[in-house]
Design a protein around this motif. Structure first.
Motif, PDB file in Angstrom:
ATOM      1  N   LEU A 129       8.611   0.423 -14.068  1.00  0.00           N
ATOM      2  CA  LEU A 129       7.765   1.624 -14.097  1.00  0.00           C
ATOM      3  C   LEU A 129       8.361   2.608 -15.093  1.00  0.00           C
ATOM      4  CD1 LEU A 129       6.093   3.496 -11.161  1.00  0.00           C
ATOM      5  CD2 LEU A 129       7.525   4.782 -12.768  1.00  0.00           C
ATOM      6  N   THR A 130       7.481   3.248 -15.893  1.00  0.00           N
ATOM      7  CA  THR A 130       7.918   4.276 -16.828  1.00  0.00           C
ATOM      8  C   THR A 130       7.186   5.574 -16.536  1.00  0.00           C
ATOM      9  OG1 THR A 130       6.231   3.840 -18.529  1.00  0.00           O
ATOM     10  CG2 THR A 130       8.256   2.537 -18.622  1.00  0.00           C
ATOM     11  N   THR A 135       5.906  14.985  -5.698  1.00  0.00           N
ATOM     12  CA  THR A 135       5.134  13.745  -5.817  1.00  0.00           C
ATOM     13  C   THR A 135       5.942  12.728  -6.616  1.00  0.00           C
ATOM     14  OG1 THR A 135       3.001  14.858  -5.622  1.00  0.00           O
ATOM     15  CG2 THR A 135       3.002  12.724  -6.687  1.00  0.00           C
ATOM     16  N   ASP A 136       6.106  11.547  -6.052  1.00  0.00           N
ATOM     17  CA  ASP A 136       7.042  10.543  -6.554  1.00  0.00           C
ATOM     18  C   ASP A 136       6.302   9.235  -6.843  1.00  0.00           C
ATOM     19  OD1 ASP A 136       9.480   9.379  -7.236  1.00  0.00           O
ATOM     20  OD2 ASP A 136      10.446   9.809  -5.319  1.00  0.00           O
ATOM     21  N   TRP A 137       6.979   8.331  -7.517  1.00  0.00           N
ATOM     22  CA  TRP A 137       6.426   7.045  -7.940  1.00  0.00           C
ATOM     23  C   TRP A 137       7.144   5.897  -7.250  1.00  0.00           C
ATOM     24  CZ3 TRP A 137       9.057  10.478 -11.198  1.00  0.00           C
ATOM     25  CH2 TRP A 137      10.374  10.131 -11.492  1.00  0.00           C
ATOM     26  N   GLU A 138       6.451   4.761  -7.079  1.00  0.00           N
ATOM     27  CA  GLU A 138       7.066   3.556  -6.519  1.00  0.00           C
ATOM     28  C   GLU A 138       6.240   2.342  -6.930  1.00  0.00           C
ATOM     29  OE1 GLU A 138       7.917   3.458  -2.351  1.00  0.00           O
ATOM     30  OE2 GLU A 138       8.578   5.543  -2.261  1.00  0.00           O
ATOM     31  N   LYS A 188      11.711   4.341 -19.126  1.00  0.00           N
ATOM     32  CA  LYS A 188      11.790   3.390 -18.019  1.00  0.00           C
ATOM     33  C   LYS A 188      12.696   3.942 -16.926  1.00  0.00           C
ATOM     34  CE  LYS A 188      11.413  -1.000 -18.670  1.00  0.00           C
ATOM     35  NZ  LYS A 188      11.648  -2.423 -19.057  1.00  0.00           N
ATOM     36  N   VAL A 189      12.139   4.092 -15.739  1.00  0.00           N
ATOM     37  CA  VAL A 189      12.904   4.634 -14.616  1.00  0.00           C
ATOM     38  C   VAL A 189      13.104   3.602 -13.507  1.00  0.00           C
ATOM     39  CG1 VAL A 189      12.343   7.059 -15.038  1.00  0.00           C
ATOM     40  CG2 VAL A 189      10.767   5.666 -13.689  1.00  0.00           C
ATOM     41  N   GLN A 190      12.228   2.621 -13.414  1.00  0.00           N
ATOM     42  CA  GLN A 190      12.420   1.517 -12.476  1.00  0.00           C
ATOM     43  C   GLN A 190      12.426   0.212 -13.265  1.00  0.00           C
ATOM     44  OE1 GLN A 190       9.268   2.757  -9.321  1.00  0.00           O
ATOM     45  NE2 GLN A 190      10.952   1.873  -8.137  1.00  0.00           N
ATOM     46  N   ASP A 191      13.404  -0.621 -12.981  1.00  0.00           N
ATOM     47  CA  ASP A 191      13.559  -1.896 -13.666  1.00  0.00           C
ATOM     48  C   ASP A 191      14.202  -2.845 -12.675  1.00  0.00           C
ATOM     49  OD1 ASP A 191      13.703  -3.922 -15.493  1.00  0.00           O
ATOM     50  OD2 ASP A 191      15.304  -3.041 -16.695  1.00  0.00           O
ATOM     51  N   GLY A 192      13.384  -3.527 -11.885  1.00  0.00           N
ATOM     52  CA  GLY A 192      13.918  -4.306 -10.782  1.00  0.00           C
ATOM     53  C   GLY A 192      13.271  -5.670 -10.665  1.00  0.00           C
ATOM     54  N   VAL A 202       2.155   7.772 -16.124  1.00  0.00           N
ATOM     55  CA  VAL A 202       2.927   6.735 -15.441  1.00  0.00           C
ATOM     56  C   VAL A 202       2.361   5.378 -15.825  1.00  0.00           C
ATOM     57  CG1 VAL A 202       3.689   5.820 -13.220  1.00  0.00           C
ATOM     58  CG2 VAL A 202       3.384   8.284 -13.505  1.00  0.00           C
ATOM     59  N   GLU A 203       3.240   4.461 -16.217  1.00  0.00           N
ATOM     60  CA  GLU A 203       2.849   3.083 -16.486  1.00  0.00           C
ATOM     61  C   GLU A 203       3.759   2.167 -15.673  1.00  0.00           C
ATOM     62  OE1 GLU A 203       1.371   2.468 -20.813  1.00  0.00           O
ATOM     63  OE2 GLU A 203       2.971   3.976 -20.939  1.00  0.00           O
TER      64      GLU A 203
END
Length: 281
Positions: free
Chosen positions: A201-202, A121-124, A207-211, A263-264
């Motif tokens: 997204l963290t 299960t993944d995040w986006e 922090k894993v997404q920073d776009g 998840v935030e």
């Protein structure tokens, strides 16, 4: 305007956020937020209401999905060049379209449930585009005339269901709770350029997404026009426009959500979400 729905699941009421960040109740003016109530003319009427004349919502109510009665939850795959690169895919010559079941929709702070048998299960984090009036065969130049506004969307995905089992992506995208939207529907007049919004997204504070929506391959105008050539878009339909890099599948080694994670995520000017990850019963 920042419009929202608040209250227990299935019994939400419409509201707005005033200039001080206070929730004001709109239920004397509209029954709910969706369908005909997000038509441009109706939104103009709501914008003329003095927020100070609306009842203050006290306490700390649950925030529900920012739109009611979504008929189609349309998602765009591999729509960020840097995300396509991290997954080893090439940017498609036309948008990749898949559907997320509307039954996946939940509020922005509701729990995300890992489905039975899931190991990936993944995040986006994604920009959600909310349609405000029927769009069919619209031009790219006129496309934004059919948009009510924007929201933060979380395209939760089960990668094994999505890519390792035969068939289409939909079954890896449509599990219950896999579509948090909100906290607000921000009307398009408050988002002058949807192609210049920071997003992040963290997971457990990391922090894993920073776009940014700047790296979208196909922008909002193009997507609304493109989709309308194949199907009518109706008020309350949501287009989830793709994600920047930093998803678990693209990490080395890959990393996925597990029960107990938090998840935030958020998008500039569109608000933040927070979800506790739990195992489905």
């Amino acid at each position: 305007m920042k419009l929202l729905r608040y209250g227990e699941a299935g019994r939400e009421r419409p509201g707005l956020i005033d200039k001080d960040g206070v929730i004001r109740d709109l239920s004397q003016h509209i029954a709910d937020l969706g369908g005909e109530t997000i038509d441009p003319k109706e939104l103009d009427r709501l914008a003329r209401i003095d927020p100070a004349s609306l009842p203050v919502v006290t306490g700390n109510p649950r925030i529900g999905p920012c739109v009611h009665g979504t008929g189609k939850f349309i998602c765009i795959g591999l729509n960020y060049s840097d995300h396509a690169a991290e997954t080893g895919a090439t940017v498609p010559p036309e948008p990749i379209i898949f559907m997320k079941a509307s039954s996946a929709i939940v509020g922005p702070n509701d729990d995300v449930l890992i489905p039975r048998g899931s190991e990936k299960t993944d995040w986006e984090v994604e920009l959600g585009v909310v349609i405000g009036r029927k769009a069919k065969y619209v031009s790219e130049a006129d496309a934004l005339d059919y948009v009510a506004g924007y929201c933060t969307a979380h395209d939760v995905s089960e990668r094994a269901f999505q890519t390792e089992r035969s068939g289409q992506w939909t079954k890896g995208k449509s599990c219950d709770t896999f579509g948090p939207i909100g906290p607000w529907l921000v009307t398009k007049d408050e988002v002058p350029d949807p192609q210049n919004l920071k997003m992040w997204l963290t997971v457990n504070g990391e922090k894993v997404q920073d776009g940014s929506t700047r790296t979208m391959v196909y922008g909002v105008r193009y997507l609304v026009s493109y989709l309308s050539q194949f199907m009518s878009l109706h008020p309350g339909d949501i287009i989830s426009t793709g994600t920047p890099p930093g998803v678990g599948m693209g990490m080395k080694p890959p990393r996925y959500l597990k029960a107990g994670d938090v998840v935030e995520l958020g998008i500039e000017d569109l608000g933040q979400q927070r979800q506790d990850v739990k195992a489905d019963a």
